[in-house]
Design an enzyme around this catalytic site. Sequence first.
Site, PDB file in Angstrom:
ATOM      1  N   LYS A  35      -8.494  13.912  29.868  1.00  0.00           N
ATOM      2  CA  LYS A  35      -7.593  12.884  29.345  1.00  0.00           C
ATOM      3  C   LYS A  35      -6.333  12.797  30.211  1.00  0.00           C
ATOM      4  CE  LYS A  35      -6.045  11.743  24.689  1.00  0.00           C
ATOM      5  NZ  LYS A  35      -5.894  12.355  23.370  1.00  0.00           N
ATOM      6  N   LYS A 208       7.619   9.206   4.878  1.00  0.00           N
ATOM      7  CA  LYS A 208       6.497   8.655   5.634  1.00  0.00           C
ATOM      8  C   LYS A 208       5.324   8.302   4.716  1.00  0.00           C
ATOM      9  CE  LYS A 208       3.497   7.538   8.574  1.00  0.00           C
ATOM     10  NZ  LYS A 208       3.172   7.756   9.932  1.00  0.00           N
ATOM     11  N   CYS A 264      -4.084   5.409   9.580  1.00  0.00           N
ATOM     12  CA  CYS A 264      -2.990   5.915   8.737  1.00  0.00           C
ATOM     13  C   CYS A 264      -3.186   5.688   7.244  1.00  0.00           C
ATOM     14  CB  CYS A 264      -1.680   5.261   9.160  1.00  0.00           C
ATOM     15  SG  CYS A 264      -1.116   5.851  10.750  1.00  0.00           S
TER      16      CYS A 264
HETATM   17  C1  UDX Z   1       0.301   1.467   9.637  1.00  0.00           C
HETATM   18  C2  UDX Z   1       1.797   1.278   9.310  1.00  0.00           C
HETATM   19  O1  UDX Z   1       2.111  -0.116   9.330  1.00  0.00           O
HETATM   20  C3  UDX Z   1       2.668   2.053  10.270  1.00  0.00           C
HETATM   21  O2  UDX Z   1       4.030   1.926   9.919  1.00  0.00           O
HETATM   22  C4  UDX Z   1       2.223   3.516  10.172  1.00  0.00           C
HETATM   23  O3  UDX Z   1       2.994   4.349  10.953  1.00  0.00           O
HETATM   24  C5  UDX Z   1       0.749   3.639  10.545  1.00  0.00           C
HETATM   25  O4  UDX Z   1      -0.005   2.851   9.654  1.00  0.00           O
HETATM   26  P1  UDX Z   1      -1.444   0.443  11.360  1.00  0.00           P
HETATM   27  O5  UDX Z   1      -2.462   1.280  10.655  1.00  0.00           O
HETATM   28  O6  UDX Z   1      -1.424   0.454  12.841  1.00  0.00           O
HETATM   29  O7  UDX Z   1       0.035   0.867  10.901  1.00  0.00           O
HETATM   30  O8  UDX Z   1      -1.687  -1.084  10.960  1.00  0.00           O
HETATM   31  P2  UDX Z   1      -1.088  -2.147   9.925  1.00  0.00           P
HETATM   32  O9  UDX Z   1      -0.693  -3.350  10.695  1.00  0.00           O
HETATM   33  O10 UDX Z   1      -0.088  -1.565   9.028  1.00  0.00           O
HETATM   34  O11 UDX Z   1      -2.404  -2.528   9.103  1.00  0.00           O
HETATM   35  C6  UDX Z   1      -3.117  -1.555   8.353  1.00  0.00           C
HETATM   36  C7  UDX Z   1      -4.292  -2.178   7.642  1.00  0.00           C
HETATM   37  O12 UDX Z   1      -3.857  -3.034   6.592  1.00  0.00           O
HETATM   38  C8  UDX Z   1      -5.210  -3.036   8.514  1.00  0.00           C
HETATM   39  O13 UDX Z   1      -6.548  -2.778   8.148  1.00  0.00           O
HETATM   40  C9  UDX Z   1      -4.807  -4.448   8.186  1.00  0.00           C
HETATM   41  O14 UDX Z   1      -5.832  -5.382   8.398  1.00  0.00           O
HETATM   42  C10 UDX Z   1      -4.461  -4.304   6.717  1.00  0.00           C
HETATM   43  N1  UDX Z   1      -3.523  -5.323   6.239  1.00  0.00           N
HETATM   44  C11 UDX Z   1      -2.245  -5.320   6.674  1.00  0.00           C
HETATM   45  C12 UDX Z   1      -3.961  -6.269   5.331  1.00  0.00           C
HETATM   46  O15 UDX Z   1      -5.132  -6.289   4.932  1.00  0.00           O
HETATM   47  N2  UDX Z   1      -3.055  -7.177   4.866  1.00  0.00           N
HETATM   48  C13 UDX Z   1      -1.764  -7.195   5.269  1.00  0.00           C
HETATM   49  O16 UDX Z   1      -1.003  -8.049   4.775  1.00  0.00           O
HETATM   50  C14 UDX Z   1      -1.334  -6.245   6.200  1.00  0.00           C
END
Ligand code: UDX
Length: 439
Positions: A35, A208, A264
């Site tokens: 990596k 968090k 997450c």
């Molecule tokens: C998330 C948090 O936003 C971030 O702050 C944290 O540190 C890590 O987890 P991430 O998992 O990268 O980030 O994506 P995010 O954009 O939050 O979307 C998470 C999931 O929720 C996705 O599957 C997305 O499709 C879904 N989602 C998000 C919805 O279904 N509807 C929404 O309105 C927003």
Amino acid sequence: MKITMIGTGYVGLVSGACFADFGHDVVCVDKDAGKIAAIESGRMPIYEPGLDHLVGSNAAAGRLSFTTDLGEGVKGADAIFIAVGTPSRRGDGHADLSYVYAAAKEIAAAVDGPTVIVTKSTVPVGTGDEVERIVREARSDVEIAVVSNPEFLREGAAIGDFKRPDRVVVGTTGDQRAIDVMAQIYRPLNLNQAPVMFTGRRTAELIKYAANAFLATKITFINEMADLCEAVGAEVQDVARGIGLDNRIGSKFLHAGPGYGGSCFPKDTLALVKTGQDHDAPIRIVETVVQVNDLRKRAMGRKIVKALGGEARGKTVALLGLTFKPNTDDMRDAPSIAIVQALEDAGATIVAYDPEGMDVAAPLMPQVTMAKDAYEAAKGADALVLVTEWDAFRALDLKRLAASMNQPTLVDLRNIYPIQEAQNAGFTLSRVGGKGTEK
Ligand code: UDX
């Protein structure tokens, strides 16, 4: 400031590159020699917009370097960040902290002077106490402080989130030197007026989880509203706008869809549930969110079968988008996995296209044929399903797609296509939380 970043996964690599871009001197450490070699030669282990450029330019400027030798990497560091994985532990859903504790032990063996150890990995309340115990037990001779500094990076937008955060949370046990070091590290953000919030260490760890659980709850709330909208003939997008304009609620994270996935939300909601249960303070709302979201992903498969007229056997379904969200190749807990399984169980043949995720997805769904683009996927299919809202899918030629299909059925799980447009193209449309259209 001299910063050492342990772990070059998503969080470690993005954070390390951004700190270097702030002007700090950063060494990233990872055990995986392959990596490290790949990153050094410009190949990023993950797809994240802008990351290759950020890593390349800061490495060229001499502010960012990489090593597999932790002992070498931590020498003279003002702060050592632990950014290793904390996956769900097999069997019980607790966060698996073995990588965090292993890193703490290695750091303890290698530190050569006063330093601040910072957990950036998402870790349950009390982990900082344990990291501190491990390091102090091994090294009573060096002055160390252990701090919690959780990340709030969204995949696909991680660099922007790091450089223009809504807030930075730093949890300490009150050690002034640690507070000063962390304030120095984040000083470049003062320009963007990002609030840096100092709090207790356990509080920071909980912030968090509380943030992610709240966002997951918001999504799950609107997803259940979407189901109700379908049942009563209302439109969920208007419901979301109607409530989101209330500043107390806010319009973000109210997009109904196939359920949340990713690295997450699924893991952190589960870990928070476990922490609550362990402390006799169950978070029942989040327990329900976890259950509802799990069931929803497979339910999307049934929704597609319904759109096919109730029978999937002998039919072909084309999926657009496989990753859990756009601008990433991450497939962790992606709704597409449960959807593919449900469709396969119902006897359908599945074709798919994803702009970045197919290499990662292919081994997870060997039964799916990967197409070279959206048009190839749709050809001869009985239903076209928009699973992930990549920009590349927003301006597709719907007429061309519909004309090439065996049966022009469109299931839009992200509500990105205007009803009229889909209808004009000849599609029978099924949406999430709306009436949809009949041809
Ligand atoms: C998330 C948090 O936003 C971030 O702050 C944290 O540190 C890590 O987890 P991430 O998992 O990268 O980030 O994506 P995010 O954009 O939050 O979307 C998470 C999931 O929720 C996705 O599957 C997305 O499709 C879904 N989602 C998000 C919805 O279904 N509807 C929404 O309105 C927003």
